[in-house]
Design a protein around this motif. Structure first.
Motif, PDB file in Angstrom:
ATOM      1  N   LEU A 145      -6.594   0.104  12.489  1.00 42.61           N
ATOM      2  CA  LEU A 145      -6.905   0.355  11.498  1.00 42.61           C
ATOM      3  C   LEU A 145      -6.497   2.088  10.711  1.00 42.61           C
ATOM      4  O   LEU A 145      -6.064   2.332   9.814  1.00 42.61           O
ATOM      5  CB  LEU A 145      -8.243  -0.172  11.040  1.00 42.61           C
ATOM      6  N   ARG A 146      -7.222   3.091  12.207  1.00 43.14           N
ATOM      7  CA  ARG A 146      -7.282   3.997  11.353  1.00 43.14           C
ATOM      8  C   ARG A 146      -5.853   4.483  11.066  1.00 43.14           C
ATOM      9  O   ARG A 146      -6.044   5.657  10.414  1.00 43.14           O
ATOM     10  CB  ARG A 146      -8.478   5.180  12.330  1.00 43.14           C
ATOM     11  N   ARG A 147      -5.106   4.241  12.310  1.00 40.66           N
ATOM     12  CA  ARG A 147      -3.662   4.882  12.054  1.00 40.66           C
ATOM     13  C   ARG A 147      -2.877   4.676  10.860  1.00 40.66           C
ATOM     14  O   ARG A 147      -2.165   4.998  10.500  1.00 40.66           O
ATOM     15  CB  ARG A 147      -3.349   4.272  13.456  1.00 40.66           C
ATOM     16  N   VAL A 148      -3.716   3.406  10.374  1.00 39.91           N
ATOM     17  CA  VAL A 148      -2.084   2.497   9.425  1.00 39.91           C
ATOM     18  C   VAL A 148      -2.836   3.435   8.762  1.00 39.91           C
ATOM     19  O   VAL A 148      -2.403   3.422   7.074  1.00 39.91           O
ATOM     20  CB  VAL A 148      -2.430   1.417   9.522  1.00 39.91           C
ATOM     21  N   ALA A 149      -4.583   3.142   8.087  1.00 40.55           N
ATOM     22  CA  ALA A 149      -5.023   3.646   6.823  1.00 40.55           C
ATOM     23  C   ALA A 149      -4.977   5.137   6.506  1.00 40.55           C
ATOM     24  O   ALA A 149      -4.560   5.486   5.246  1.00 40.55           O
ATOM     25  CB  ALA A 149      -6.351   2.804   6.571  1.00 40.55           C
ATOM     26  N   GLN A 150      -5.306   5.295   6.952  1.00 42.23           N
ATOM     27  CA  GLN A 150      -4.816   7.878   6.856  1.00 42.23           C
ATOM     28  C   GLN A 150      -4.312   8.101   5.893  1.00 42.23           C
ATOM     29  O   GLN A 150      -4.001   8.965   5.132  1.00 42.23           O
ATOM     30  CB  GLN A 150      -5.179   7.991   8.462  1.00 42.23           C
ATOM     31  N   PRO A 151      -2.560   7.484   6.366  1.00 42.38           N
ATOM     32  CA  PRO A 151      -1.787   8.261   5.453  1.00 42.38           C
ATOM     33  C   PRO A 151      -1.444   7.782   4.624  1.00 42.38           C
ATOM     34  O   PRO A 151      -1.551   8.564   2.924  1.00 42.38           O
ATOM     35  CB  PRO A 151      -0.200   8.150   6.447  1.00 42.38           C
ATOM     36  N   ARG A 152      -2.307   6.893   4.109  1.00 39.35           N
ATOM     37  CA  ARG A 152      -2.312   6.358   2.963  1.00 39.35           C
ATOM     38  C   ARG A 152      -3.852   6.901   1.769  1.00 39.35           C
ATOM     39  O   ARG A 152      -4.358   6.442   1.198  1.00 39.35           O
ATOM     40  CB  ARG A 152      -2.327   4.840   2.531  1.00 39.35           C
ATOM     41  N   GLY A 153      -3.932   7.611   2.064  1.00 39.35           N
ATOM     42  CA  GLY A 153      -5.651   8.275   1.729  1.00 39.35           C
ATOM     43  C   GLY A 153      -7.554   7.171   2.127  1.00 39.35           C
ATOM     44  O   GLY A 153      -7.724   7.326   1.155  1.00 39.35           O
ATOM     45  N   LEU A 154      -7.108   6.840   2.963  1.00 39.70           N
ATOM     46  CA  LEU A 154      -8.052   5.210   2.745  1.00 39.70           C
ATOM     47  C   LEU A 154      -9.302   5.751   3.784  1.00 39.70           C
ATOM     48  O   LEU A 154      -8.810   6.274   4.640  1.00 39.70           O
ATOM     49  CB  LEU A 154      -7.488   3.930   3.264  1.00 39.70           C
ATOM     50  N   ASN A 155     -10.178   6.093   3.938  1.00 39.98           N
ATOM     51  CA  ASN A 155     -11.974   5.784   4.492  1.00 39.98           C
ATOM     52  C   ASN A 155     -11.974   4.341   5.426  1.00 39.98           C
ATOM     53  O   ASN A 155     -10.684   3.514   5.114  1.00 39.98           O
ATOM     54  CB  ASN A 155     -13.114   6.558   3.448  1.00 39.98           C
ATOM     55  N   LEU A 156     -12.661   4.035   5.966  1.00 34.27           N
ATOM     56  CA  LEU A 156     -12.857   3.714   6.873  1.00 34.27           C
ATOM     57  C   LEU A 156     -12.960   1.911   5.699  1.00 34.27           C
ATOM     58  O   LEU A 156     -12.683   0.910   5.493  1.00 34.27           O
ATOM     59  CB  LEU A 156     -13.900   3.107   7.481  1.00 34.27           C
ATOM     60  N   ALA A 157     -14.316   2.000   5.118  1.00 37.08           N
ATOM     61  CA  ALA A 157     -14.799   1.482   4.255  1.00 37.08           C
ATOM     62  C   ALA A 157     -13.515   0.824   3.304  1.00 37.08           C
ATOM     63  O   ALA A 157     -13.089  -0.651   2.662  1.00 37.08           O
ATOM     64  CB  ALA A 157     -15.352   1.678   3.209  1.00 37.08           C
ATOM     65  N   GLU A 158     -12.314   1.336   2.748  1.00 39.01           N
ATOM     66  CA  GLU A 158     -11.652   1.391   1.755  1.00 39.01           C
ATOM     67  C   GLU A 158     -10.448   0.475   2.325  1.00 39.01           C
ATOM     68  O   GLU A 158      -9.753  -0.631   2.149  1.00 39.01           O
ATOM     69  CB  GLU A 158     -11.228   2.141   0.754  1.00 39.01           C
ATOM     70  N   ALA A 198      -7.444  -8.350   1.687  1.00 39.17           N
ATOM     71  CA  ALA A 198      -6.577  -8.948   1.028  1.00 39.17           C
ATOM     72  C   ALA A 198      -5.578  -8.536   1.591  1.00 39.17           C
ATOM     73  O   ALA A 198      -5.151  -8.717   0.516  1.00 39.17           O
ATOM     74  CB  ALA A 198      -6.774  -7.664  -0.112  1.00 39.17           C
ATOM     75  N   ASP A 199      -5.614  -8.311   2.611  1.00 37.65           N
ATOM     76  CA  ASP A 199      -3.963  -8.432   3.871  1.00 37.65           C
ATOM     77  C   ASP A 199      -3.251  -7.723   2.652  1.00 37.65           C
ATOM     78  O   ASP A 199      -2.139  -7.516   2.343  1.00 37.65           O
ATOM     79  CB  ASP A 199      -3.270  -9.829   3.567  1.00 37.65           C
ATOM     80  N   THR A 200      -3.628  -6.286   2.024  1.00 36.48           N
ATOM     81  CA  THR A 200      -2.695  -5.560   1.331  1.00 36.48           C
ATOM     82  C   THR A 200      -2.268  -4.220   2.358  1.00 36.48           C
ATOM     83  O   THR A 200      -1.919  -3.481   1.414  1.00 36.48           O
ATOM     84  CB  THR A 200      -2.905  -5.179  -0.096  1.00 36.48           C
ATOM     85  N   LEU A 201      -2.868  -4.064   3.249  1.00 39.54           N
ATOM     86  CA  LEU A 201      -2.470  -3.183   4.132  1.00 39.54           C
ATOM     87  C   LEU A 201      -1.169  -3.256   4.620  1.00 39.54           C
ATOM     88  O   LEU A 201      -1.299  -3.922   5.898  1.00 39.54           O
ATOM     89  CB  LEU A 201      -3.292  -2.672   5.132  1.00 39.54           C
ATOM     90  N   PRO A 202      -0.406  -2.228   4.798  1.00 43.17           N
ATOM     91  CA  PRO A 202       1.249  -2.924   5.046  1.00 43.17           C
ATOM     92  C   PRO A 202       1.078  -1.935   6.891  1.00 43.17           C
ATOM     93  O   PRO A 202       0.432  -0.832   6.844  1.00 43.17           O
ATOM     94  CB  PRO A 202       1.995  -1.874   4.643  1.00 43.17           C
ATOM     95  N   GLY A 203       1.539  -2.591   8.045  1.00 42.98           N
ATOM     96  CA  GLY A 203       1.897  -2.153   8.562  1.00 42.98           C
ATOM     97  C   GLY A 203       0.475  -3.237   9.574  1.00 42.98           C
ATOM     98  O   GLY A 203       0.298  -2.685  11.114  1.00 42.98           O
ATOM     99  N   LEU A 204      -0.147  -3.512   8.976  1.00 45.85           N
ATOM    100  CA  LEU A 204      -1.156  -4.124   9.713  1.00 45.85           C
ATOM    101  C   LEU A 204      -1.546  -5.950   9.271  1.00 45.85           C
ATOM    102  O   LEU A 204      -2.869  -5.404   8.307  1.00 45.85           O
ATOM    103  CB  LEU A 204      -2.734  -3.761  10.357  1.00 45.85           C
ATOM    104  N   PRO A 205      -1.169  -6.510   9.748  1.00 47.08           N
ATOM    105  CA  PRO A 205      -0.828  -7.792   9.406  1.00 47.08           C
ATOM    106  C   PRO A 205      -2.704  -8.241   9.183  1.00 47.08           C
ATOM    107  O   PRO A 205      -3.166  -8.220   9.960  1.00 47.08           O
ATOM    108  CB  PRO A 205      -0.623  -8.816   9.033  1.00 47.08           C
TER     109      PRO A 205
END
Length: 464
Positions: free
Chosen positions: A235-248, A255-262
């Motif tokens: 999850l961190r691999r996908v979220a970090q480039p988008r500036g999201l922390n773990l909670a976000e 909400a299934d709005t995280l590209p790269g991780l369905p």
């Protein structure tokens, strides 16, 4: 460990010229190799070769010293012979089992009278029934005592054991404090802090609408820390480039709005199950724990019209709250309900108590006084070990090593006083129930009474 092996630049970034690793033998093999990789110039490892952690392989790696010597020869080895502190070691025997309980109670009472805190005293016993009876005996004379317990260190059998309820509640409260406060209340508290400190409120870090990342990480690790750790890494691999922390990132994944991780992926499902469970609990608790607010006089008329609409919801929430209290009271033993705080109030801090523990429960803790009770044949060594021919060969050698490790652990955990206690006799029925070793049976006052001998290991301790 693998990352440091394949990326020399990481060793330059995280390594250190000098590394000291304590309790080296209680680490896993991977942790030992990781420590070795972090040292760029000099490394020292320390530990007790007598210590043994009751866990499944490959944790701990008890052969770590041997592997370290083979990998880093030549090296300097220093063996500490003398203890760091003077330890008063003694052995006392009582006539019977009740007498031993009284002996332990008197010893503890003397320590308490001398100023020793109950929390600085531990009574160790290898037999669970013996420990339960001792706790009752201490309670009968007014000495606070409680089982020490320890986190499960052995390989789980069947389904994973649920995490401690108190720990879950603590983490859930941490999440609730960050999430369920109304926005206006959060802003008013931020303004109040700003007014008190004299700084602008915009300098205050804003609370994430999703909650504290560390608290979410703790919640997700319950029951399956290893698997969830891998999922969080993905999850961190996908979220970090988008500036999201773990909670976000968790909120976006839900909400299934995280590209790269369905959200349908196995990694996502392993995280979403505990995440959604926590969200459901947070919603339920927020409904029952709405903060009270003062109503301005000019808005009293408006609020009165709304009170009728909310009355039914309030009564329903209160009824659910009272029902939950009743259910929890029924679930708890009567001994814990006695003197308990009314539902809805915070419990008072725990009173210091003498620890009743199995030897393995002492890991990671030290006590001024350690009493090793029930130090008799049948307990340590076990009854099967006392009977020749029952346990032989390698199994016998392993059991003897485990017994000696338990004794050594008690010695290591005591800082001032170590007392071994035993009893000389016991009625036959009790001896059979406790599986004591029975070398001889006598008839005393019409009761079949067994002679009970002190532990065979007592001679090795030099106290006999």
């Amino acid at each position: 460990m693998r990352a440091l092996e394949v990326e020399p630049t990481l060793r330059q970034r995280f390594g250190s010229p000098v590394v000291l690793a304590d309790d080296y033998l209680l680490m896993s093999r991977a942790s030992q190799r990781l420590v070795n990789l972090l040292a760029t110039s000099k490394i020292a490892v320390a530990g007790s070769e007598k210590a043994a952690l009751p866990a499944f392989e490959p944790y701990p790696c008890a052969t770590g010293f041997e592997e370290f010597e083979a990998a880093h020869a030549p090296l300097q080895r220093v063996t500490l012979e003398a203890p760091f502190h003077a330890l008063d070691r003694a052995w006392e025997a009582a006539f019977d089992l009740a007498g031993e309980m009284g002996l332990i109670a008197r010893t503890i009472a003397e320590e308490l009278a001398g100023g020793t805190s109950p929390g600085a005293i531990a009574v160790v016993g290898v037999n669970r029934i013996w420990r339960t009876n001792l706790q009752r005996a201490l309670a009968s004379v007014g000495i606070p005592a409680a089982p020490l317990g320890h986190a499960a260190l052995k390989a789980p059998k069947g389904d994973l054991v649920s995490a401690n309820d108190d720990e879950r509640e603590r983490v859930l409260k941490q999440l609730r404090d960050d999430i369920v406060q109304p926005t206006g209340l959060r802003e008013s508290r931020a303004c109040a802090r700003a007014d008190m400190s004299g700084t602008a409120s915009r300098n205050e870090p804003s609370a994430s609408p999703c909650g504290d990342s560390i608290a979410w990480r703790q919640w997700l690790s319950f029951d399956d820390a290893l698997g969830r750790s891998a999922a969080v890494s993905e999850l961190r691999r996908v979220a970090q480039p988008r500036g999201l922390n773990l909670a976000e990132a968790l909120a976006a994944l839900d909400a299934d709005t995280l590209p790269g991780l369905p959200a349908t992926s196995p990694f996502a499902q392993s995280l979403l199950a505990p995440y959604r469970a926590a969200q459901r609990l947070l919603r339920e608790q927020s409904e029952e724990d709405q903060p009270e607010t003062d109503i301005a006089p000019d808005s009293a008329a408006e609020s009165s019209s709304a009170s009728a609409d909310t009355a039914s919801g309030t009564s329903l929430s209160s009824s659910r709250h009272s029902e939950a209290c009743e259910e929890s009271a029924v679930a708890r033993p009567s001994s814990t309900r006695k003197g308990a705080e009314p539902c809805g109030r915070s419990a008072s801090p725990a009173t210091p108590a003498v620890a009743i523990a199995a030897p393995e429960d002492l890991f990671g803790r030290t006590f001024d006084v350690v009493i090793f009770g029930g130090f008799v044949n049948g307990f340590i060594p076990s009854r099967d070990m006392c009977d020749p021919g029952v346990v032989v060969g390698g199994a016998r050698a392993r059991q003897e090593a485990a017994d000696r490790a338990a004794i050594a652990l008690a010695e290591q955990r005591a800082t001032r006083r170590l007392l071994f206690t035993s009893f000389k006799s016991c009625d036959l029925e009790t001896a059979e129930r406790l599986r004591l070793h029975i070398p001889r049976i006598r008839l005393r006052s019409g009761v079949r009474t067994c002679d009970i001998h002190p532990s065979e290991y007592l001679q090795e301790l030099g106290l006999r």
